[in-house]
Design a protein around this motif. Structure first.
Motif, PDB file in Angstrom:
ATOM      1  N   VAL A  97       0.841  -1.202   0.000  1.00 51.62           N
ATOM      2  CA  VAL A  97       0.000   0.000   0.000  1.00 51.62           C
ATOM      3  C   VAL A  97       0.874   1.250   0.000  1.00 51.62           C
ATOM      4  O   VAL A  97       0.659   2.185  -0.781  1.00 51.62           O
ATOM      5  CB  VAL A  97      -0.951   0.018   1.224  1.00 51.62           C
ATOM      6  CG1 VAL A  97      -1.631   1.377   1.351  1.00 51.62           C
ATOM      7  CG2 VAL A  97      -1.995  -1.087   1.114  1.00 51.62           C
ATOM      8  N   MET A 132      -3.287  -1.356  -7.029  1.00 49.34           N
ATOM      9  CA  MET A 132      -3.379  -0.283  -6.036  1.00 49.34           C
ATOM     10  C   MET A 132      -3.082   1.068  -6.678  1.00 49.34           C
ATOM     11  O   MET A 132      -3.768   2.057  -6.418  1.00 49.34           O
ATOM     12  CB  MET A 132      -2.397  -0.540  -4.894  1.00 49.34           C
ATOM     13  CG  MET A 132      -2.809  -1.694  -3.998  1.00 49.34           C
ATOM     14  SD  MET A 132      -1.509  -2.031  -2.800  1.00 49.34           S
ATOM     15  CE  MET A 132      -2.352  -3.209  -1.741  1.00 49.34           C
ATOM     16  N   ALA A 217      -2.953   1.752   6.971  1.00 47.40           N
ATOM     17  CA  ALA A 217      -2.798   0.360   7.385  1.00 47.40           C
ATOM     18  C   ALA A 217      -1.564  -0.211   6.710  1.00 47.40           C
ATOM     19  O   ALA A 217      -1.166   0.238   5.644  1.00 47.40           O
ATOM     20  CB  ALA A 217      -4.030  -0.438   6.981  1.00 47.40           C
ATOM     21  N   ALA A 218      -0.957  -1.200   7.338  1.00 52.61           N
ATOM     22  CA  ALA A 218       0.218  -1.790   6.726  1.00 52.61           C
ATOM     23  C   ALA A 218       0.232  -3.283   6.987  1.00 52.61           C
ATOM     24  O   ALA A 218      -0.294  -3.766   7.983  1.00 52.61           O
ATOM     25  CB  ALA A 218       1.483  -1.152   7.290  1.00 52.61           C
ATOM     26  N   VAL A 220       2.571  -6.206   7.977  1.00 52.22           N
ATOM     27  CA  VAL A 220       3.887  -6.329   8.607  1.00 52.22           C
ATOM     28  C   VAL A 220       4.319  -7.786   8.650  1.00 52.22           C
ATOM     29  O   VAL A 220       3.498  -8.689   8.805  1.00 52.22           O
ATOM     30  CB  VAL A 220       3.906  -5.739  10.041  1.00 52.22           C
ATOM     31  CG1 VAL A 220       3.878  -4.232  10.003  1.00 52.22           C
ATOM     32  CG2 VAL A 220       2.753  -6.259  10.865  1.00 52.22           C
TER      33      VAL A 220
ATOM     34  N   ARG B 100      -6.824 -10.841  -7.815  1.00 58.47           N
ATOM     35  CA  ARG B 100      -5.921 -10.044  -6.985  1.00 58.47           C
ATOM     36  C   ARG B 100      -6.016  -8.556  -7.288  1.00 58.47           C
ATOM     37  O   ARG B 100      -5.697  -7.736  -6.434  1.00 58.47           O
ATOM     38  CB  ARG B 100      -4.502 -10.556  -7.048  1.00 58.47           C
ATOM     39  CG  ARG B 100      -3.844 -10.452  -8.387  1.00 58.47           C
ATOM     40  CD  ARG B 100      -2.485 -11.077  -8.251  1.00 58.47           C
ATOM     41  NE  ARG B 100      -1.819 -11.166  -9.513  1.00 58.47           N
ATOM     42  CZ  ARG B 100      -0.768 -11.933  -9.709  1.00 58.47           C
ATOM     43  NH1 ARG B 100      -0.306 -12.677  -8.753  1.00 58.47           N
ATOM     44  NH2 ARG B 100      -0.181 -11.958 -10.876  1.00 58.47           N
ATOM     45  N   GLY B 104      -6.138  -5.614  -4.361  1.00 60.06           N
ATOM     46  CA  GLY B 104      -5.353  -4.383  -4.327  1.00 60.06           C
ATOM     47  C   GLY B 104      -6.241  -3.158  -4.243  1.00 60.06           C
ATOM     48  O   GLY B 104      -6.010  -2.245  -3.445  1.00 60.06           O
ATOM     49  N   ALA B 107      -8.022  -2.759  -0.808  1.00 60.50           N
ATOM     50  CA  ALA B 107      -7.153  -2.244   0.250  1.00 60.50           C
ATOM     51  C   ALA B 107      -7.129  -0.724   0.235  1.00 60.50           C
ATOM     52  O   ALA B 107      -7.237  -0.067   1.268  1.00 60.50           O
ATOM     53  CB  ALA B 107      -5.732  -2.797   0.091  1.00 60.50           C
ATOM     54  N   ILE B 108      -7.010  -0.159  -0.964  1.00 58.77           N
ATOM     55  CA  ILE B 108      -6.978   1.300  -1.078  1.00 58.77           C
ATOM     56  C   ILE B 108      -8.344   1.874  -0.694  1.00 58.77           C
ATOM     57  O   ILE B 108      -8.454   2.828   0.063  1.00 58.77           O
ATOM     58  CB  ILE B 108      -6.618   1.714  -2.530  1.00 58.77           C
ATOM     59  CG1 ILE B 108      -5.229   1.187  -2.913  1.00 58.77           C
ATOM     60  CG2 ILE B 108      -6.723   3.227  -2.713  1.00 58.77           C
ATOM     61  CD1 ILE B 108      -4.085   1.691  -2.054  1.00 58.77           C
ATOM     62  N   GLY B 112      -7.337  -0.648   4.021  1.00 53.93           N
ATOM     63  CA  GLY B 112      -6.776  -1.898   4.537  1.00 53.93           C
ATOM     64  C   GLY B 112      -5.398  -2.138   3.957  1.00 53.93           C
ATOM     65  O   GLY B 112      -4.799  -1.244   3.358  1.00 53.93           O
ATOM     66  N   ALA B 113      -4.896  -3.338   4.157  1.00 55.48           N
ATOM     67  CA  ALA B 113      -3.630  -3.715   3.533  1.00 55.48           C
ATOM     68  C   ALA B 113      -3.716  -5.187   3.147  1.00 55.48           C
ATOM     69  O   ALA B 113      -4.576  -5.921   3.645  1.00 55.48           O
ATOM     70  CB  ALA B 113      -2.464  -3.469   4.476  1.00 55.48           C
ATOM     71  N   VAL B 114      -2.811  -5.597   2.259  1.00 51.61           N
ATOM     72  CA  VAL B 114      -2.864  -6.956   1.729  1.00 51.61           C
ATOM     73  C   VAL B 114      -1.693  -7.791   2.238  1.00 51.61           C
ATOM     74  O   VAL B 114      -0.541  -7.381   2.142  1.00 51.61           O
ATOM     75  CB  VAL B 114      -2.822  -6.939   0.177  1.00 51.61           C
ATOM     76  CG1 VAL B 114      -2.839  -8.363  -0.365  1.00 51.61           C
ATOM     77  CG2 VAL B 114      -3.996  -6.145  -0.385  1.00 51.61           C
ATOM     78  N   ALA B 115      -2.014  -8.957   2.775  1.00 49.38           N
ATOM     79  CA  ALA B 115      -0.999  -9.978   3.034  1.00 49.38           C
ATOM     80  C   ALA B 115      -1.104 -10.905   1.823  1.00 49.38           C
ATOM     81  O   ALA B 115      -2.124 -11.570   1.635  1.00 49.38           O
ATOM     82  CB  ALA B 115      -1.295 -10.713   4.328  1.00 49.38           C
ATOM     83  N   ALA B 116      -0.059 -10.914   0.981  1.00 44.61           N
ATOM     84  CA  ALA B 116      -0.197 -11.527  -0.345  1.00 44.61           C
ATOM     85  C   ALA B 116       0.332 -12.946  -0.424  1.00 44.61           C
ATOM     86  O   ALA B 116       1.324 -13.297   0.205  1.00 44.61           O
ATOM     87  CB  ALA B 116       0.523 -10.663  -1.378  1.00 44.61           C
ATOM     88  N   SER B 143       2.850 -12.971   8.328  1.00 46.10           N
ATOM     89  CA  SER B 143       2.575 -11.538   8.301  1.00 46.10           C
ATOM     90  C   SER B 143       1.159 -11.278   8.788  1.00 46.10           C
ATOM     91  O   SER B 143       0.332 -12.190   8.849  1.00 46.10           O
ATOM     92  CB  SER B 143       2.770 -10.973   6.897  1.00 46.10           C
ATOM     93  OG  SER B 143       1.705 -11.369   6.060  1.00 46.10           O
ATOM     94  N   TRP B 144       0.895 -10.046   9.143  1.00 49.85           N
ATOM     95  CA  TRP B 144      -0.454  -9.639   9.528  1.00 49.85           C
ATOM     96  C   TRP B 144      -0.611  -8.172   9.187  1.00 49.85           C
ATOM     97  O   TRP B 144       0.354  -7.505   8.827  1.00 49.85           O
ATOM     98  CB  TRP B 144      -0.699  -9.891  11.023  1.00 49.85           C
ATOM     99  CG  TRP B 144       0.310  -9.268  11.921  1.00 49.85           C
ATOM    100  CD1 TRP B 144       0.265  -8.016  12.458  1.00 49.85           C
ATOM    101  CD2 TRP B 144       1.536  -9.859  12.370  1.00 49.85           C
ATOM    102  NE1 TRP B 144       1.387  -7.794  13.211  1.00 49.85           N
ATOM    103  CE2 TRP B 144       2.184  -8.908  13.183  1.00 49.85           C
ATOM    104  CE3 TRP B 144       2.148 -11.107  12.163  1.00 49.85           C
ATOM    105  CZ2 TRP B 144       3.412  -9.155  13.796  1.00 49.85           C
ATOM    106  CZ3 TRP B 144       3.371 -11.350  12.773  1.00 49.85           C
ATOM    107  CH2 TRP B 144       3.983 -10.379  13.571  1.00 49.85           C
ATOM    108  N   VAL B 145      -1.848  -7.700   9.282  1.00 46.64           N
ATOM    109  CA  VAL B 145      -2.137  -6.319   8.927  1.00 46.64           C
ATOM    110  C   VAL B 145      -2.397  -5.524  10.192  1.00 46.64           C
ATOM    111  O   VAL B 145      -3.102  -5.987  11.086  1.00 46.64           O
ATOM    112  CB  VAL B 145      -3.368  -6.257   7.992  1.00 46.64           C
ATOM    113  CG1 VAL B 145      -3.832  -4.814   7.802  1.00 46.64           C
ATOM    114  CG2 VAL B 145      -3.024  -6.885   6.639  1.00 46.64           C
ATOM    115  N   LEU B 149      -8.192  -2.931   7.649  1.00 52.25           N
ATOM    116  CA  LEU B 149      -8.811  -4.198   7.259  1.00 52.25           C
ATOM    117  C   LEU B 149      -7.764  -5.193   6.756  1.00 52.25           C
ATOM    118  O   LEU B 149      -6.929  -4.858   5.919  1.00 52.25           O
ATOM    119  CB  LEU B 149      -9.851  -3.924   6.159  1.00 52.25           C
ATOM    120  CG  LEU B 149     -10.606  -5.140   5.609  1.00 52.25           C
ATOM    121  CD1 LEU B 149     -11.462  -5.796   6.691  1.00 52.25           C
ATOM    122  CD2 LEU B 149     -11.477  -4.734   4.421  1.00 52.25           C
ATOM    123  N   THR B 153      -4.579 -12.514   0.148  1.00 53.59           N
ATOM    124  CA  THR B 153      -4.728 -13.279  -1.095  1.00 53.59           C
ATOM    125  C   THR B 153      -4.136 -14.665  -0.845  1.00 53.59           C
ATOM    126  O   THR B 153      -3.073 -14.811  -0.248  1.00 53.59           O
ATOM    127  CB  THR B 153      -4.058 -12.612  -2.316  1.00 53.59           C
ATOM    128  OG1 THR B 153      -2.665 -12.417  -2.057  1.00 53.59           O
ATOM    129  CG2 THR B 153      -4.702 -11.273  -2.634  1.00 53.59           C
TER     130      THR B 153
END
Ligand SMILES: Cc1cc2nc3c(=O)[nH]c(=O)nc-3n(C[C@H](O)[C@H](O)[C@H](O)COP(=O)(O)OP(=O)(O)OC[C@H]3O[C@@H](n4cnc5c(N)ncnc54)[C@H](O)[C@@H]3O)c2cc1C
Ligand SMILES: Nc1ncnc2c1ncn2[C@@H]1O[C@H](COP(=O)(O)O)[C@@H](O)[C@H]1O
Lengths: 256, 327
Positions: A97, A132, A217-218, A220, B100, B104, B107-108, B112-116, B143-145, B149, B153
């Protein structure tokens, strides 16, 4: 036509790539860093259009460490007109992101008709940065094209999906990502290498981009674990009985 | 239990694609599976029964003319609405070309963010963790966000868990209109007839062929061994580039990653990018006429020999074994 090509430098896939076990992040010192092959193909697609339409302007854009200059120079020597390098320690270990926000902000500054990217990077395999970027810019995306057809007002191509393929089209401006089936990249020639030295590379840091201040948000990464290396087993030279021996091996392992 | 949204992929005829059982299975590990579908008008109710059988507690269908005509946007709009309606703890989306893009964009759109490209998911101390297999399975990372959100994927074929069948509660809503210039689907080309062989992703046995097969005609040998073993067929990138088989057969770094009980490599040198897609297989067999081929470094059983000599004999030996075993 102005085309922005998004390029990323990745650890060379021809070597063993390493991850720092404590941070879960890429160990950059462990391997050679090279332009991702997929991005050379993206650039090649742009160059092929420029071969026929000389007035085309191609800008390569990367966010990456200092060493990414090497990647940009290679792209310039292949034929891109100029380069933008976003480099800032504060951007190290950015997730997708944040990467997309930075890239989109840089793309927006200069104007463009088409943004070209790879469908997925060989180090991350995330494959979501182009989507994105498209979302932030409010543009359509043609994802994972095997080849693209660029016309004055639109871009089209075919993408493979599970169970077949789709012919897709979008009006310009648009974002397109390409697969490793797309145009095989040319080698820089001597003239290209000489000319690349005089082409402009603009360097920017995070502060020079309009990113807003909203909390983001990220994703990690936690720890990493390494799989033990695989040991080689039996190797026999065929003397006419190898197939029988293999059948015996398969049978004793209940594989047939 | 928290709601977990799952984006259901559908074919051009509205059928549920093969990614659904694994996605719903993964969602059931984390909370209550809610299936989200973008469908043509009047077709939503038809899929609800099957999604319930796969374990979805709720099915949210957004119906509109755009479904199947416009790329990604209908799914994005449906998911965005479902995120507001179900306040999910996570959204699971197949890591496929079609889906996917939706991940993407979502997330925007939702902050949120994506754990891919996760191969597994779990819930730990209230946190949803994605497990990834990277650099050809050399490493496993997690990984985690944070602060938004969680969108994950999922690598197709990687989730073995299946959810218990449920009776899904169906909600049908109109699909909101597109809100950015759209990519249009001009034509759908269905892949050729089903080969009757197991699918490469998730197969328990795989036989792959490389440039060593020499021609498209010779590649039949790979298929014959696969059929004798009941295996799926794969290939190296060089074999794909040479046109022996379609790209969907490619195993490796930029192809499919497989982890079968048995992987057989025929006429494949074992370049590092190929090994990246198969080195986690339980048992690896290689046949190659060059004894210095790197494929032998990972093979449990290697034969230095000519595939055109060894493979026909091997097929005969397997058939003979199966005949005796049957008696
Ligand atoms: C970014 C990137 C991504 C890549 N991704 C992938 C990927 O996903 N998958 C992939 O496979 N590759 C990938 N590659 C390509 C990879 O580097 C190799 O080029 C490729 O795997 C070679 O395929 P091959 O082994 O079939 O061909 P070759 O390397 O040409 O090997 C052919 C082998 O066949 C043997 N042989 C020939 N004749 C016979 C015979 N009669 N009997 C027995 N053996 C015989 C030869 O000894 C040789 O070892 C990638 C490369 C890059 C740069
Ligand atoms: N740091 C970056 N700088 C420039 N382009 C990038 C960067 N990260 C990703 N991209 C582009 O997005 C594509 C897909 O990357 P990913 O989504 O990370 O798999 C790449 O092939 C690039 O074209």
């Amino acid at each position: 036509m102005k085309i922005v090509v998004l390029v990323k430098q990745v650890p060379d896939t021809y070597e063993d790539r390493k991850i720092d076990l404590s941070s879960g992040l890429l160990d950059r010192d462990a391997s050679d860093i090279v332009p991702d092959e997929i991005n050379e193909r993206a650039l090649e697609s742009a160059l092929r259009y420029k071969d026929g339409q000389k007035a085309t302007e191609i800008v390569v854009l990367t966010m990456g460490p200092d060493s990414a200059t090497k990647t940009l120079r290679k792209m310039l020597s292949m034929g891109a007109d100029s380069a933008i390098h976003i480099v800032d320690d504060a951007l190290a270990a950015s997730d997708m992101v944040q990467t997309a926000r930075v890239l989109a902000a840089a793309i927006q500054r200069g104007g463009f008709d088409l943004v070209l990217a790879g469908n997925e990077s060989t180090d991350g395999r995330g494959g979501v940065v182009p989507a994105m970027v498209a979302e932030i810019l409010g543009l359509p995306l043609l994802p994972s094209l095997d080849a693209l057809e660029l016309e004055a007002g639109s871009v089209s191509g075919t993408c493979s999906i599970d169970g077949g393929s789709l012919s897709v089209r979008a009006p310009l401006p648009a974002v397109v990502s390409v697969t490793e089936r797309s145009a095989e990249a040319r080698f820089p020639n001597f003239k290209g290498i000489m000319m690349a030295k005089r082409k402009p590379v603009e360097t920017m840091d995070r502060a020079s981009l309009d990113l807003g201040t909203a909390a983001v948000a990220a994703s990690v990464v936690g720890s990493a674990t390494k799989r033990p290396a695989r040991a080689a087993g039996t190797k026999i030279i065929d003397d006419g009985t190898a197939a029988q021996e293999l059948a015996g091996f398969l049978a004793s392992n209940r594989l047939i | 239990m928290a709601n977990i949204l799952v984006l259901i992929e559908t074919s051009s005829t509205g059928g549920i694609k093969a990614s659904a059982p694994g996605l719903i299975g993964a969602a059931a590990q984390l909370g209550t599976p809610v299936a989200v579908v973008a469908a043509a008008p009047g077709t939503g109710a038809a899929v609800a029964g099957e999604l319930g059988r796969l374990g979805a507690a709720h099915v949210y269908v957004a119906e509109g003319e755009d479904a199947g005509r416009i790329l990604a946007q209908p799914q994005l709009v449906a998911l965005t609405a479902a995120v507001s309606a179900y306040a999910p703890a996570a959204v699971l989306i197949s890591n496929s070309t079609e889906s996917r893009e939706v991940a993407g964009r979502l997330a925007i759109r939702t902050g949120g963010a994506v754990a891919a490209d996760a191969v597994n998911v779990r819930s730990e101390d209230g946190r949803i963790v994605a497990v990834h297999s990277v650099f050809g399975g050399d490493y496993t990372t997690e990984s985690w966000v944070r602060d938004g959100l969680t969108i994950i994927t999922i690598r197709p074929g990687s989730i073995q868990e299946r959810a218990a069948a449920a009776t899904a509660e169906l909600t049908v809503a109109p699909l909101a209109a597109a809100d950015f210039p759209a990519a249009i689907i001009e034509q759908v080309h269905e892949a050729g007839a089903d080969t009757g062989r197991p699918a490469l992703r998730g197969a328990t046995k795989v036989v792959s062929g490389g440039r060593g097969l020499g021609s498209k005609d010779n590649f039949v040998l790979v298929e014959q061994l696969a059929d004798a073993l009941g295996a799926a067929v794969g290939a190296s990138r060089a074999a794909v580039d040479a046109g022996y088989v379609p790209q969907s057969y490619q195993v490796g770094q930029t192809g499919v990653a497989v982890s079968p009980q048995l992987y057989v490599a025929l006429g494949i040198s074992g370049a590092i990018q190929h090994r990246a897609g198969m080195q986690t297989s339980k048992t690896i067999v290689a046949i190659n006429k060059d004894e210095d081929s790197p494929i032998f470094e990972v093979a449990d059983f290697g034969i230095v020999g000519d595939v055109f000599t060894v493979v026909p004999q091997l097929i005969e030996a397997i058939n003979a074994h199966q005949l005796t075993a049957a008696h």
